[in-house]
Design a protein around this motif. Structure first.
Motif, PDB file in Angstrom:
ATOM      1  N   ALA A 185       0.881  -1.175   0.000  1.00 37.69           N
ATOM      2  CA  ALA A 185       0.000   0.000   0.000  1.00 37.69           C
ATOM      3  C   ALA A 185       0.913   1.217   0.000  1.00 37.69           C
ATOM      4  O   ALA A 185       1.816   1.314   0.826  1.00 37.69           O
ATOM      5  N   ALA A 212      -1.824  -3.311   9.608  1.00 36.50           N
ATOM      6  CA  ALA A 212      -1.119  -4.342  10.388  1.00 36.50           C
ATOM      7  C   ALA A 212       0.184  -4.680   9.676  1.00 36.50           C
ATOM      8  O   ALA A 212       0.483  -5.836   9.403  1.00 36.50           O
ATOM      9  N   GLY A 214       3.372  -3.951  10.673  1.00 35.93           N
ATOM     10  CA  GLY A 214       4.576  -3.880  11.508  1.00 35.93           C
ATOM     11  C   GLY A 214       5.219  -2.505  11.388  1.00 35.93           C
ATOM     12  O   GLY A 214       4.538  -1.474  11.506  1.00 35.93           O
ATOM     13  N   GLY A 235      17.164  -8.359  17.411  1.00 36.87           N
ATOM     14  CA  GLY A 235      17.352  -9.631  18.107  1.00 36.87           C
ATOM     15  C   GLY A 235      18.126 -10.573  17.203  1.00 36.87           C
ATOM     16  O   GLY A 235      17.757 -10.777  16.045  1.00 36.87           O
TER      17      GLY A 235
HETATM   18  C1  LIG Z   1      14.568 -11.921  17.111  1.00 35.04           C
HETATM   19  C2  LIG Z   1      13.092 -11.959  17.364  1.00 35.04           C
HETATM   20  C3  LIG Z   1      12.565 -12.985  18.118  1.00 35.04           C
HETATM   21  C4  LIG Z   1      11.194 -13.034  18.358  1.00 35.04           C
HETATM   22  N1  LIG Z   1      10.682 -14.089  19.037  1.00 35.04           N
HETATM   23  C5  LIG Z   1       9.346 -14.181  19.218  1.00 35.04           C
HETATM   24  C6  LIG Z   1       8.794 -15.319  19.861  1.00 35.04           C
HETATM   25  O1  LIG Z   1       9.500 -16.245  20.239  1.00 35.04           O
HETATM   26  N2  LIG Z   1       7.452 -15.362  20.041  1.00 35.04           N
HETATM   27  C7  LIG Z   1       6.624 -14.343  19.623  1.00 35.04           C
HETATM   28  O2  LIG Z   1       5.412 -14.423  19.843  1.00 35.04           O
HETATM   29  N3  LIG Z   1       7.115 -13.271  18.970  1.00 35.04           N
HETATM   30  C8  LIG Z   1       8.454 -13.180  18.757  1.00 35.04           C
HETATM   31  N4  LIG Z   1       8.975 -12.112  18.079  1.00 35.04           N
HETATM   32  C9  LIG Z   1       8.056 -11.043  17.639  1.00 35.04           C
HETATM   33  C10 LIG Z   1       7.290 -11.404  16.402  1.00 35.04           C
HETATM   34  O3  LIG Z   1       8.157 -11.868  15.413  1.00 35.04           O
HETATM   35  C11 LIG Z   1       6.531 -10.160  15.942  1.00 35.04           C
HETATM   36  O4  LIG Z   1       5.673  -9.725  16.963  1.00 35.04           O
HETATM   37  C12 LIG Z   1       5.678 -10.413  14.738  1.00 35.04           C
HETATM   38  O5  LIG Z   1       6.388 -11.021  13.719  1.00 35.04           O
HETATM   39  C13 LIG Z   1       5.108  -9.107  14.237  1.00 35.04           C
HETATM   40  O6  LIG Z   1       4.346  -9.410  13.098  1.00 35.04           O
HETATM   41  P1  LIG Z   1       3.791  -8.279  12.147  1.00 35.04           P
HETATM   42  O7  LIG Z   1       2.913  -8.961  11.192  1.00 35.04           O
HETATM   43  O8  LIG Z   1       3.258  -7.162  12.966  1.00 35.04           O
HETATM   44  O9  LIG Z   1       5.096  -7.661  11.471  1.00 35.04           O
HETATM   45  P2  LIG Z   1       5.991  -8.223  10.277  1.00 35.04           P
HETATM   46  O10 LIG Z   1       6.289  -9.651  10.425  1.00 35.04           O
HETATM   47  O11 LIG Z   1       7.159  -7.292  10.185  1.00 35.04           O
HETATM   48  O12 LIG Z   1       5.068  -8.099   9.035  1.00 35.04           O
HETATM   49  C14 LIG Z   1       4.726  -6.871   8.470  1.00 35.04           C
HETATM   50  C15 LIG Z   1       4.319  -7.177   7.055  1.00 35.04           C
HETATM   51  O13 LIG Z   1       3.802  -5.989   6.502  1.00 35.04           O
HETATM   52  C16 LIG Z   1       4.307  -5.867   5.195  1.00 35.04           C
HETATM   53  N5  LIG Z   1       4.296  -4.443   4.855  1.00 35.04           N
HETATM   54  C17 LIG Z   1       5.092  -3.446   5.295  1.00 35.04           C
HETATM   55  N6  LIG Z   1       4.749  -2.278   4.750  1.00 35.04           N
HETATM   56  C18 LIG Z   1       3.703  -2.544   3.925  1.00 35.04           C
HETATM   57  C19 LIG Z   1       2.892  -1.765   3.072  1.00 35.04           C
HETATM   58  N7  LIG Z   1       3.068  -0.440   2.940  1.00 35.04           N
HETATM   59  N8  LIG Z   1       1.904  -2.378   2.376  1.00 35.04           N
HETATM   60  C20 LIG Z   1       1.695  -3.712   2.491  1.00 35.04           C
HETATM   61  N9  LIG Z   1       2.441  -4.495   3.276  1.00 35.04           N
HETATM   62  C21 LIG Z   1       3.415  -3.917   3.993  1.00 35.04           C
HETATM   63  C22 LIG Z   1       5.668  -6.497   5.214  1.00 35.04           C
HETATM   64  O14 LIG Z   1       6.009  -6.979   3.923  1.00 35.04           O
HETATM   65  C23 LIG Z   1       5.470  -7.639   6.196  1.00 35.04           C
HETATM   66  O15 LIG Z   1       5.113  -8.850   5.553  1.00 35.04           O
HETATM   67  C24 LIG Z   1      10.339 -12.022  17.832  1.00 35.04           C
HETATM   68  C25 LIG Z   1      10.875 -10.992  17.053  1.00 35.04           C
HETATM   69  C26 LIG Z   1      12.244 -10.954  16.802  1.00 35.04           C
HETATM   70  C27 LIG Z   1      12.793  -9.858  15.947  1.00 35.04           C
END
Ligand SMILES: Cc1cc2nc3c(=O)[nH]c(=O)nc-3n(C[C@H](O)[C@H](O)[C@H](O)COP(=O)(O)OP(=O)(O)OC[C@H]3O[C@@H](n4cnc5c(N)ncnc54)[C@H](O)[C@@H]3O)c2cc1C
Length: 369
Positions: A185, A212, A214, A235
């Motif tokens: 987007a 959503a 991130g 991390g």
């Molecule tokens: C090292 C590490 C270890 C972790 N360990 C754990 C664990 O053990 N257990 C746990 O529960 N959580 C853990 N987490 C946290 C967990 O990974 C995150 O909370 C989760 O992945 C967040 O998901 P999300 O979908 O919000 O973000 P993301 O996974 O970052 O996804 C965001 C998505 O949005 C998309 N995007 C971005 N901008 C746009 C746009 N403009 N238009 C369309 N799409 C877009 C991206 O392509 C991406 O696919 C860990 C995180 C890290 C870094």
């Protein structure tokens, strides 16, 4: 391409995909826009813990929300398996946080005591166990002499985060959602009670939009009336070659995957958007893991990587409907794996009904201002 949709979910990581899956199961057919390989994607780099026992210190509502997710995770995982054939490898084994000195033991004990006190009804049921009880829990494990005990959370578990994401993508498509990879987007504009979501291939008009993405939320959120700061925290994680089953419970520093590899981690580093790995951090993580399990000293590390956590200022989730532009929602959190079950159920149901009720209200971002 002019397009319309009942709902657009922006972000196809574990948070957006769980919400979209839950919406699709409720009969909505959302368009899910996802950016490509260049995006920050925490969902593909995490430790795979479904973890309760350290959540909600200072915010008991987060402890209850996480407990709710842990309680329904098995059913959620079974449902995904039935619908898509993909197993998340979820196991509710209980989880540990090792204490390697008197000081660590005291700090952990104090944290557990404080969290129990904060919550009127204890959602964690976590407790401190000594070395003898630890050895009863893991009779085959050979613990290092420095291990004095641990905190133990009976509701903790693990899954494969990559299979979880794969299952969610398969599940949301199966229920009629339109998943569009490599389709970021670019902007979102409120127009006459609806939203125009602009992409490289056209504009999608929708009455409901869920942000959503991130770290990708921040460039888009202001136009929808949100102001949620997301902080990047690096991390680092190491993965070993496969070894024979060690009979160990998962801990936040070391766990064995279903395939036999050891995951060792993680660091908490404020270095902005830098996703490099560092030998210093690798050495520190391995040294601590070896102090817990000396027998792994000869195991080969095959890969290391770094990812960025999506943290708010208090490290707890933010869920909001825009006051200025009703119909626009934002969802962001750390622990998106742990919370996937409650996102696909309670949060998706609330977004579907257009009302974030009393269980979700404490997560409004106004608490951070
Ligand atoms: C090292 C590490 C270890 C972790 N360990 C754990 C664990 O053990 N257990 C746990 O529960 N959580 C853990 N987490 C946290 C967990 O990974 C995150 O909370 C989760 O992945 C967040 O998901 P999300 O979908 O919000 O973000 P993301 O996974 O970052 O996804 C965001 C998505 O949005 C998309 N995007 C971005 N901008 C746009 C746009 N403009 N238009 C369309 N799409 C877009 C991206 O392509 C991406 O696919 C860990 C995180 C890290 C870094």
């Amino acid at each position: 391409m002019q397009n319309t949709a009942e709902c657009v979910v922006i972000g196809g990581g574990v948070v957006g995909s769980a919400i979209a899956y839950g919406l699709a199961k409720r009969g909505v057919k959302p368009v899910v826009l996802d950016e490509g390989d260049n995006a920050i994607r925490s969902s593909r780099v995490n430790f795979g813990l479904v973890w309760l026992h350290s959540k909600g210190d200072g915010m008991p509502a987060y402890g209850f929300w996480t407990r709710r997710s842990a309680d329904i995770w098995q059913q959620f995982s079974d449902e995904l398996k039935d619908e898509t054939g993909v197993s998340t490898h979820y196991v509710k084994s209980g989880g540990l946080n090792y204490c390697l000195s008197e000081a660590e033991f005291e700090t952990r004990s104090e944290t557990i005591r404080r969290m129990r006190e904060q919550a009127e009804k204890d959602p964690y049921e976590a407790r401190i166990i000594d070395r003898a009880e630890l050895m009863q829990l893991m009779p085959r494990a050979q613990l290092g002499y420095e291990v004095l005990g641990a905190s133990y959370g009976p509701h903790d578990g693990t899954c494969s985060p990559l299979f979880l994401l794969h299952a969610l993508h398969a599940g949301l498509k199966k229920h009629g959602a339109d998943y569009r990879p490599n389709s970021p987007a670019l902007t979102v504009k409120p127009v006459a009670g609806r939203f125009e979501v602009h992409t490289a291939s056209g504009v999608i008009s929708t009455p409901k939009v869920v942000l959503a993405a991130g770290h990708g939320n921040m460039p888009l959120e202001k136009s929808l009336g949100f102001d949620v700061e997301i902080i990047a925290e690096r991390g680092q994680i190491l993965v070993s070659e496969r070894v024979a089953p060690m009979g160990i419970l998962p801990a936040n520093g070391v766990r064995q995957t279903a395939e036999g590899t050891l995951l060792i981690g993680t660091t908490n580093e404020e270095v902005g958007y830098d996703v490099s790995t560092t030998p210093k951090a690798s050495a520190a993580m391995v040294q601590r893991a070896v102090r817990v399990f000396p027998a792994i000293a000869g195991v080969r590390i095959v890969r290391t990587w770094a990812g960025l956590r999506t943290l708010t200022k208090d490290e707890c989730p933010v869920y909001e409907e825009s006051e200025r532009y009703p119909g626009a929602f934002i969802a962001t959190c750390h622990s998106g794996v742990t919370l996937a079950a409650v996102h696909a159920n309670d949060l998706a149901a609330a977004i579907h009904q257009g009302k974030l009720g009393p269980d979700i209200e404490p997560f409004h971002g106004r608490r951070l201002i």
